[in-house]
Design an enzyme around this catalytic site. Structure first.
Site, mmCIF file in Angstrom:
data_model
loop_
_atom_site.group_PDB
_atom_site.id
_atom_site.type_symbol
_atom_site.label_atom_id
_atom_site.label_comp_id
_atom_site.label_asym_id
_atom_site.label_seq_id
_atom_site.Cartn_x
_atom_site.Cartn_y
_atom_site.Cartn_z
ATOM 1 N N SER A 56 0.805 -1.212 0.000
ATOM 2 C CA SER A 56 0.000 0.000 0.000
ATOM 3 C C SER A 56 0.846 1.273 0.000
ATOM 4 C CB SER A 56 -0.967 -0.039 1.187
ATOM 5 O OG SER A 56 -1.925 0.974 1.106
ATOM 6 N N ASP A 70 -2.203 6.535 -3.377
ATOM 7 C CA ASP A 70 -1.103 5.826 -2.737
ATOM 8 C C ASP A 70 -0.606 4.738 -3.681
ATOM 9 O OD1 ASP A 70 -3.255 4.088 -2.514
ATOM 10 O OD2 ASP A 70 -2.701 3.377 -0.529
ATOM 11 N N ASP A 80 -5.777 2.393 -3.573
ATOM 12 C CA ASP A 80 -7.052 2.242 -2.885
ATOM 13 C C ASP A 80 -7.376 3.440 -2.000
ATOM 14 O OD1 ASP A 80 -5.284 1.799 -0.810
ATOM 15 O OD2 ASP A 80 -6.107 -0.150 -0.227
#
Length: 453
Positions: free
Chosen positions: A106, A245, A249
């Site tokens: 992430s 990012d 998401d």
């Protein structure tokens, strides 16, 4: 009934430093096999799992061992290459795969990596399946007979499929012509998707963070580091900026003056526009970290609001429980459940842009209808300490600050689900007092951590 404690799965899959357990090739091989076995037992006949990844260099290594593990369990795989996490959720659902796997950490640096799973319906795995995978991890890896080994193929049109899906979420008549937008893709998995989506919808796009080299994902860019986006929006005299990012998401936005618009404000703008259109979405689910200003602003519109635990899976659970269609986090995880089954940065950005077009107002004007309360959050490293919230000195300090804040303020201490830190958050009406109290509490927490380690 109490859920059994998980050993590896956190609030958002499995994540850590590459080369350190459990983020190692041998573990990922075993994980791929364990997941393949579990998902194969869930269905009938030959199953398929879709595997995607972000742009960090270790993704190639983990993709290879996951492929070996899953196929050793007798399950077919389809590879997408670098794709946003929500794209894998979408493709898993629409291609009728048994599950989806995303190799990503992430918003973390390239030194980290991890695994996220999606069930067949494109949602995060329920506890039952995560526990089943962990139980299977303890077993010896046994390859199925040669005639049952899984096959591997590549989805060559994955990007095109997802681009068209994103565009479809704002209808065929809406265009963003005349709008100049700076897009920062964090050198991550949206680099070849987000600019194309916005350009095909008519916007003039200034794309940054679109040159991934495996090592620069999230480096001084993206939703966690908006400084360069702010500078570029001002320099280009753009209407606004959007930053994603590394796995796409989550997002933040920047108005034409360079002011950051966070997830709470984006949620408000989307909710405001949906109400204006007369669309039924039930209410809005935020988290314990959501700014009190969001709650008050939604109340002013007559829109219901509730809080869940921090983490998009908990936001989703509360949305499903209540039958609501909109929720998210301050960090920029926004879930439009009538459009996708997970947080989707590009789709959420499009909903906010659609609100700008529908209301014929710039982003700053829409956001100005919500007044955020000053909020300060400081991360304190835990250094192996796991029970800091039960520390009596910390509990007394929290109670004391809550009394000083009165009814229009909050204190929240929350261990991160993705990093070895505790987040110290203070919110209130007086920004100087909020900063003072947050610093005071974080220093106490740090001292108690040091004395306990």
């Amino acid at each position: 009934m109490t859920v059994k404690q998980k050993r590896y799965f956190g609030t958002d899959g499995i994540r850590g430093v590459v080369g350190k357990a459990p983020v190692t090739p041998d573990f990922m091989l075993q994980l791929g096999w364990a997941a393949g076995c579990v998902f194969a037992s869930e269905g009938n006949g030959r199953n398929r799992i879709i595997i995607g990844k972000d742009t960090r260099i270790s993704g190639y290594m983990f993709e290879a061992v996951l492929e070996a593990g899953v196929t050793a369990a007798g399950v077919d795989i389809q590879l997408t290459g670098p794709m946003p996490t929500p794209a894998i959720a979408y493709l898993t659902r629409t291609l009728r795969a048994r599950a989806g796997i995303v190799i990503s950490a992430s918003h973390n640096s390239f030194r980290d990596n991890g695994i996220k799973f999606f069930a067949a319906d494109g949602t995060k795995l329920p506890d039952r399946l995560e526990l089943a995978i962990e139980a299977q991890l303890d077993k010896k890896l046994i390859t199925v007979s040669p005639d049952r080994i899984g096959k591997a193929s590549r989805i060559f049109d994955a990007a095109g499929r997802y681009i068209e899906f994103c565009k479809s979420t704002v209808g065929t008549s809406l265009i963003f012509s005349g709008m100049k937008i700076v897009v920062d893709c964090a050198h991550g998995s949206t680099y070849h998707i987000a600019p194309a989506v916005l350009e095909e919808l008519g916007a003039t796009v200034v794309a940054t963070g679109v040159s991934p080299d495996g090592l620069n994902i999230n480096e001084n860019s993206g939703s966690m580091s908006p400084a360069s986006l702010i500078d570029t929006v001002k320099a280009e005299q753009a209407d606004l900026g959007i930053a994603f990012d590394g796995d796409g998401d989550r997002l933040i936005m920047v108005d034409r003056q360079g002011t950051v618009v966070d997830g709470d404000e984006i949620l408000y703008v989307i909710a405001l526009d949906r109400q204006r259109q007369g669309l039924e979405f039930g209410g809005v689910v935020g988290t314990a970290m959501s700014n009190l200003g969001l709650e008050l602003a939604l109340q002013g519109l007559g829109i219901s609001f509730t809080r869940s635990q921090v983490g998009d899976r908990y936001v989703m659970q509360e949305m499903l429980r209540r039958g609501w269609k909109l929720g998210g986090e301050s960090s920029g995880h926004i879930i439009c459940l009538d459009l996708n089954t997970t947080g989707d940065g590009i789709v959420s950005a499009l909903q906010a842009l659609a609100a700008i077009v529908h209301n014929e107002q710039p982003l700053a004007d829409l956001v100005s209808k919500m007044q955020k309360l000053p909020q300060t959050m400081i991360n304190v490293e835990l250094a192996g300490v796991t029970d800091i919230l039960s520390n009596l000195a910390v509990q007394r300090a929290v109670s004391d600050i809550e009394i000083r804040l009165g009814n229009n303020g909050r204190v929240l201490l929350r261990p991160s689900g993705t990093e070895p830190v505790v987040r110290v958050m203070v919110e209130g009406e007086d920004s100087s007092k909020v900063e003072e109290y947050a610093r005071e509490l974080s220093e106490l927490v740090a001292s108690q951590v040091a004395s306990s380690s």
